[in-house]
Motif scaffolding. Structure first.
Motif, short mmCIF file in Angstrom:
data_model
loop_
_atom_site.label_atom_id
_atom_site.label_comp_id
_atom_site.label_asym_id
_atom_site.label_seq_id
_atom_site.Cartn_x
_atom_site.Cartn_y
_atom_site.Cartn_z
N UNK A 82 0.81 -1.22 0.00
CA UNK A 82 0.00 0.00 0.00
C UNK A 82 0.85 1.27 0.00
N UNK A 83 2.13 1.19 0.34
CA UNK A 83 2.98 2.36 0.36
C UNK A 83 2.83 3.17 1.63
N UNK A 84 3.41 4.36 1.62
CA UNK A 84 3.43 5.24 2.79
C UNK A 84 2.43 6.38 2.70
N UNK A 85 2.10 6.82 1.51
CA UNK A 85 1.24 7.98 1.32
C UNK A 85 -0.21 7.54 1.19
N UNK A 86 -0.99 7.77 2.23
CA UNK A 86 -2.40 7.38 2.20
C UNK A 86 -3.27 8.38 1.46
N UNK A 87 -2.73 9.53 1.11
CA UNK A 87 -3.52 10.50 0.35
C UNK A 87 -3.77 10.03 -1.08
N UNK A 88 -3.07 8.98 -1.53
CA UNK A 88 -3.32 8.45 -2.87
C UNK A 88 -4.62 7.65 -2.91
N UNK A 89 -5.20 7.33 -1.74
CA UNK A 89 -6.51 6.70 -1.67
C UNK A 89 -7.51 7.73 -1.16
N UNK A 90 -8.64 7.93 -1.84
CA UNK A 90 -9.58 8.97 -1.39
C UNK A 90 -10.08 8.78 0.03
N UNK A 91 -10.23 7.54 0.47
CA UNK A 91 -10.71 7.28 1.83
C UNK A 91 -10.33 5.86 2.21
N UNK A 92 -10.58 5.53 3.47
CA UNK A 92 -10.31 4.18 3.95
C UNK A 92 -11.20 3.16 3.24
N UNK A 93 -12.38 3.58 2.84
CA UNK A 93 -13.29 2.67 2.13
C UNK A 93 -12.73 2.31 0.75
N UNK A 94 -12.15 3.28 0.08
CA UNK A 94 -11.53 2.98 -1.22
C UNK A 94 -10.38 2.00 -1.07
N UNK A 95 -9.58 2.19 -0.02
CA UNK A 95 -8.46 1.28 0.22
C UNK A 95 -8.96 -0.13 0.51
N UNK A 96 -10.02 -0.26 1.31
CA UNK A 96 -10.57 -1.57 1.62
C UNK A 96 -11.16 -2.24 0.39
N UNK A 97 -11.78 -1.46 -0.49
CA UNK A 97 -12.32 -2.01 -1.72
C UNK A 97 -11.20 -2.47 -2.65
N UNK A 98 -10.12 -1.68 -2.73
CA UNK A 98 -8.99 -2.06 -3.58
C UNK A 98 -8.31 -3.33 -3.06
N UNK A 99 -8.23 -3.48 -1.75
CA UNK A 99 -7.62 -4.67 -1.16
C UNK A 99 -8.51 -5.90 -1.24
N UNK A 100 -9.83 -5.71 -1.39
CA UNK A 100 -10.75 -6.84 -1.48
C UNK A 100 -11.14 -7.40 -0.14
#
Length: 511
Positions: free
Chosen positions: A356-374
């Protein structure tokens, strides 16, 4: 339709050649297409890059076909805006599919801005991710080799695994090495493990009595050599990963010295940060408490509207946190932050950060990150009916690490995540509970890296304290059904006890 990229190109990549379609838009709106074919040799790809740059191309899109897109991406990176697209988004109609039409179709979609780019990390992160994934494959191969060793022992009827906890432990290795050298006497073999394992001398001799021939000794020797080679490879790769994470220049727990930056420059930097934060705040109309302003919400609103406003406020606050521009994280500090979460070891933290890297601003929200991770439910709705919301495939490497961390967190007794796992497992089963805890861990990781603060556990009694009265009533009803009269008496130090003490008195039997 609006033209998003007037000068763009679509690539249809194969093992031996690449079909490139270049679209250029003239001042009068006239569209010109040019299609060329290039071999995948480095010199030919550099020639294609020069052709695209000479035509004024600014954006290039390609399918993520196996691993063939990676060398082209590496050669074009830095010269164009690159989009690697999921093949599902650019599939052509059946019966109308050729390599040239595929390249033209990708270019047309990019020209109109209809393509959604996949997440491609930086070059350094891609190299780190390749190392962590390779280490995972080595660990898996080692486990398979250990199983082959165990099969060979079963073939000889040696029950070594029944008397030792690990067939590759120190005592077991001494026994196996002696067997490879030709030792067959059960008593002498058992002497290598006496005092090192819990089994007695008689149990060891009985377990080490079998039929071993030259073929078995050869196979056991090959298995041991292969396992040693894999152990050495895992150690080398782990060291390479550790070198990339580096060591802290200073202890993160100690107080940092005062900045040597001039006071005027520090003041100017603070002003710029405050201006960025205030600009972000005005754009999203969100207060510090995370509540949407009354002008945005309105006095009268439905529950659905209020829920939508709350979600908009959460996403806006996450964007506000990005606007505050904290100091850039180092790999080592990020790993230490993740290790503050229950269930995440050093190796798991390295693998998660590599994905996932270090910069969380590349994901709009935690929900987007969870969707991308499956690790969140999928959407499957038609005609107003919701069907099975099976989780998407997502990122299988990250998903595996999160589920492993969820199982590890479930074994802790005093953490919020363990309590969440037990509550869900009792109703929905262990697998669904593990996936739910994995989702919670990923959300925690997102905020820990975004805010750069260690994880603060809510405690194992969070769910009880959240609705204390309902818990009390439920427990009282259960005891009354068992035949007790319950009298609740709060303790003097009630703030230190999660639940009040109960005075249980059996009810008198009727008749």
């Amino acid at each position: 339709m609006e033209i998003v990229h007037p000068y763009c190109s679509g690539l249809d990549i194969h093992k031996k050649d690449v079909k490139a379609c270049l679209i250029t838009t003239g001042p009068d709106g006239e569209v010109h297409k040019e299609i060329r074919t290039y071999p995948t040799k480095t010199a030919d790809l550099l020639q294609m890059r020069d052709w695209l740059k000479g035509a004024g191309c600014t954006c290039v899109a390609m399918e993520s076909t196996g691993v063939y897109w990676k060398p082209i991406y590496n050669l074009l990176e830095g010269d164009f805006e690159l989009l690697v697209v999921n093949p599902q988004y650019v599939k052509a109609l059946r019966g109308h599919k050729t390599d040239v039409k595929d390249a033209e179709w990708i270019a047309d979609l990019l020209w109109l801005g209809r393509l959604k780019a996949s997440f491609i990390p930086s070059a350094d992160q891609r190299e780190l991710r390749e190392l962590t994934r390779y280490r995972t494959r080595l660990v898996e191969e080692r486990a398979r080799e250990v199983n082959r060793l165990q099969k060979t022992l079963e073939d000889t009827n040696l029950k070594l695994g029944d008397v030792v906890s690990d067939v590759l432990g120190k005592a077991a290795r001494l026994i196996l090495e002696a067997m490879v050298k030709g030792e067959t006497d059960p008593r002498r073999l058992a002497s290598f493990a006496v005092g090192r394992v819990r089994a007695s001398q008689e149990q060891l001799e009985a377990a080490l009595t079998g039929k071993v021939n030259a073929h078995h000794r050869f196979m056991l020797g090959e298995h041991l050599k292969q396992i040693e080679n894999l152990d050495a490879a895992i150690k080398r790769v782990s060291q390479a990963i550790a070198d990339r994470f580096g060591k802290p220049e200073t202890d993160p727990t100690t107080e940092q010295p005062e900045s040597t930056e001039p006071k005027e420059e520090r003041t100017e930097t603070t002003k710029q940060t405050q201006e960025a934060a205030s600009s972000c705040k005005s754009d999203h109309v969100v207060g510090r408490s995370g509540q949407v302003s009354s002008s945005e919400r309105g006095a009268q609103g439905t529950q659905a509207q209020r829920d939508e406003d709350v979600q908009r406020a959460i996403q806006a606050n996450e964007a506000l946190a990005c606007c505050k521009a904290p100091e850039p994280l180092s790999w080592y500090k990020a790993m230490q932050l993740l290790r503050s979460i229950p269930g995440i070891s050093e190796r798991a933290a390295q693998g998660i950060l590599a994905e996932i890297g270090l910069n969380m601003c590349q994901f709009p929200s935690a929900r987007h990150l969870a969707s991308w991770a499956g690790v969140c439910p999928g959407n499957n709705e038609s005609a107003g009916k919701r069907f099975s919301g099976k989780t998407r495939q997502g990122n299988p490497w990250l998903r595996r690490l999160l589920v492993q961390a969820a199982h590890a967190a479930a074994h802790s007794k005093t953490s919020y995540l363990a309590t969440q796992y037990r509550r869900i497992a009792s109703r929905r089963g262990a697998k669904r509970a593990a996936m739910a805890v994995a989702h919670s861990i990923l959300v925690i990781i997102y905020h820990v890296l975004l805010e750069q603060k260690p994880y603060q556990d809510l405690g194992s009694n969070f769910f009880d304290e959240r609705d204390r009265q309902a818990v009390e009533k439920g427990l009282v009803r259960r005891l009354e059904r068992l035949g007790y009269r319950v009298d609740l008496q709060p303790l003097p130090q009630a703030d230190l006890q999660p639940l009040p003490q109960a005075d249980l008195q059996p009810l008198p039997q009727a008749g």
